[in-house]
Design a protein around this motif. Structure first.
Motif, short mmCIF file in Angstrom:
data_model
loop_
_atom_site.label_atom_id
_atom_site.label_comp_id
_atom_site.label_asym_id
_atom_site.label_seq_id
_atom_site.Cartn_x
_atom_site.Cartn_y
_atom_site.Cartn_z
N PRO A 184 39.62 38.79 27.38
CA PRO A 184 38.38 39.58 27.26
C PRO A 184 37.96 39.83 25.82
O PRO A 184 36.77 39.98 25.54
CB PRO A 184 38.75 40.90 27.96
N LEU A 185 38.92 39.85 24.87
CA LEU A 185 38.57 40.11 23.48
C LEU A 185 37.68 39.01 22.89
O LEU A 185 36.92 39.26 21.95
CB LEU A 185 39.84 40.27 22.64
N LYS A 186 37.78 37.79 23.47
CA LYS A 186 36.93 36.71 22.98
C LYS A 186 35.46 36.93 23.36
O LYS A 186 34.58 36.28 22.79
CB LYS A 186 37.41 35.37 23.55
N SER A 187 35.22 37.83 24.33
CA SER A 187 33.85 38.13 24.75
C SER A 187 33.22 39.20 23.89
O SER A 187 32.07 39.59 24.12
CB SER A 187 33.84 38.60 26.22
N LEU A 188 33.95 39.67 22.88
CA LEU A 188 33.44 40.74 22.02
C LEU A 188 33.22 40.22 20.60
O LEU A 188 34.02 39.45 20.07
CB LEU A 188 34.43 41.91 21.98
N ALA A 189 32.11 40.66 20.02
CA ALA A 189 31.87 40.40 18.60
C ALA A 189 32.46 41.59 17.83
O ALA A 189 32.24 42.74 18.19
CB ALA A 189 30.37 40.29 18.34
N THR A 190 33.20 41.29 16.79
CA THR A 190 33.91 42.34 16.05
C THR A 190 33.57 42.28 14.57
O THR A 190 33.43 41.19 14.00
CB THR A 190 35.44 42.16 16.22
N ASP A 191 33.44 43.46 13.98
CA ASP A 191 33.20 43.51 12.54
C ASP A 191 33.69 44.87 12.04
O ASP A 191 33.84 45.81 12.81
CB ASP A 191 31.73 43.33 12.21
#
Length: 407
Positions: free
Chosen positions: A180-187
């Motif tokens: 699921p973390l790959k479905s999130l954009a992170t910054d």
């Protein structure tokens, strides 16, 4: 003439002192009932203005949203046309999305709102900064302006945090159930300040740069979440709404501030009317005292009624005398109540006699706003209730057939 009779009956001494006592009890009940009703409505007006003022700090005069879906498309030519519409003062483009904000172990679900440089001209959020400054940075180096509740939830001091916060946003159209973390954009983003307006905003919103949010969401250049508009004269918001709606067509929805918060305003109005109905029962109780006082007065003045009948007074004339007597009692009580309410409201505004308990309010005393329409509403209510109460003994007086002398 019937009013003159009513006034003389009110002033004249009665053979039974109970009539005077009950009459004055009904006047005092009307006085306090009227004063209480006006004061409670005035307090509701004060809180309503306070809430509307707080919401107007965050919500724009007019807002353009898509008729369906989450995003609207506005080209540069369309934006230029919208800005040139008569009555439009400023236009700001925004995007909102649910996000996750993390600072080590401290974390919070937020609504991340990307705003452009015109946002400060559309809302007054920048005037409610309590820590740091209102600065959303650039698309390459964004900054976060946190709601005060969010600032506490993630355990930072927005004007001096050393380590950046981590922002997680869902990638549009990308879902990977295996990770699921790959479905999130992170910054990671630093903070510049925090605002304090009202809990609905302080515990929910984080403001940042519009370009940064659009980049994280992979939005096209002409796509936005909404367009927020400030008008030159807030009283003309409805007129500007019509102009914009006619210009944009059915694919867009143009909302006034009231329509953006219709449920809130409807609830406030409903609460006010419910309280009005409940407190009107005080006036109904006073009306029962009035019925008793007038009924006893009718019995007291039986001979006078007989004399009036004898000299040609009609039944309607007799009825109007006692109706006028009831209106006289209501006028004295209701008028005194209005003056008392006006005096108390003025004292509350000037000296803050009744404080608000607790330290979580923006003001330390009950707000009051005098509205002439409340006086008209309460005055009409008093007169209607008094007329209904006076009609019963007045009708009884008009139907009396008395013999003045019997052998």
């Amino acid at each position: 003439m019937h009013s003159l009779f009513a006034w003389r009956y009110f002033k004249a001494k009665k053979t039974t002192n109970a009539i005077n006592v009950i009459s004055w009890i009904s006047i005092v009940a009307m006085l306090f009932g009227t004063a209480a009703l006006i004061l409670v409505l005035s307090v509701f007006n004060g809180f309503e203005d306070l809430v509307k003022g707080l919401y107007s700090s965050f919500y724009p005069d007019v807002k353009i949203v898509p008729a369906s879906g989450k995003n609207l498309s506005l080209t540069a030519e369309q934006l230029q046309t919208l800005r040139s519409v008569k009555g439009v003062k400023a236009l700001s483009l925004v995007v909102e999305e649910r996000a996750f904000l993390k600072n080590g172990e401290a974390q919070s679900m937020i609504t991340l709102k990307g705003v452009d440089s015109a946002y400060k001209q559309v809302t007054t959020v920048a005037e409610h900064i309590v820590n740091g400054e209102f600065n959303t940075g650039t698309s390459d180096k964004p900054l976060l302006v946190l709601g005060y509740g969010i600032e506490n939830a993630v355990a930072v001091q927005a004007d001096r945090n050393i380590f950046p916060l981590t922002v997680y946003l869902p990638r549009k159209g990308e879902v990977d159930l295996s990770d699921p973390l790959k479905s999130l954009a992170t910054d990671t983003v630093n903070t510049s300040g925090s605002f304090l307006i009202q809990q609905d905003f302080d515990n929910k919103y984080v403001l940042t740069n519009l370009g940064f949010v659009k980049t994280m969401l992979n939005m096209p250049p002409d796509a936005y979440g909404a367009a927020e508009i400030a008008v030159n004269n807030p009283d003309d918001a409805k007129t500007v709404q019509v102009r914009l709606q006619r210009l944009l067509g059915k694919d867009y929805m143009v909302q006034t501030r009231y329509e953006q918060n219709k449920s809130l305003y409807s609830i406030m109005q409903m609460e006010k009317w419910v309280i009005y109905a409940i407190l009107s029962l005080i006036l109904v109780v006073a009306a029962f005292n009035m019925i008793g006082a007038l009924t006893m007065l009718v019995l007291e003045k039986r001979e006078d009624i007989g004399v009036l009948h004898a000299i040609g007074a009609s039944r309607n004339f007799i009825k109007r005398i006692f109706l006028s007597e009831g209106l006289l009692l209501a006028t004295i009580g209701g008028g005194g109540g209005m003056l008392l309410a006006l005096l108390i409201a003025w004292a509350q505004l000037k000296f803050h006699l009744v404080p608000l308990q607790g330290d979580s309010f923006l003001i330390s005393y009950f707000p009051v706003k005098i509205n002439p329409w409340d006086f008209l509403l309460v005055g009409t209510t008093v007169l209607v209730i008094s007329l209904i109460a006076a009609y019963i003994p007045a009708r009884k007086a008009a139907r009396q057939q008395l013999v003045l002398r019997s052998e």
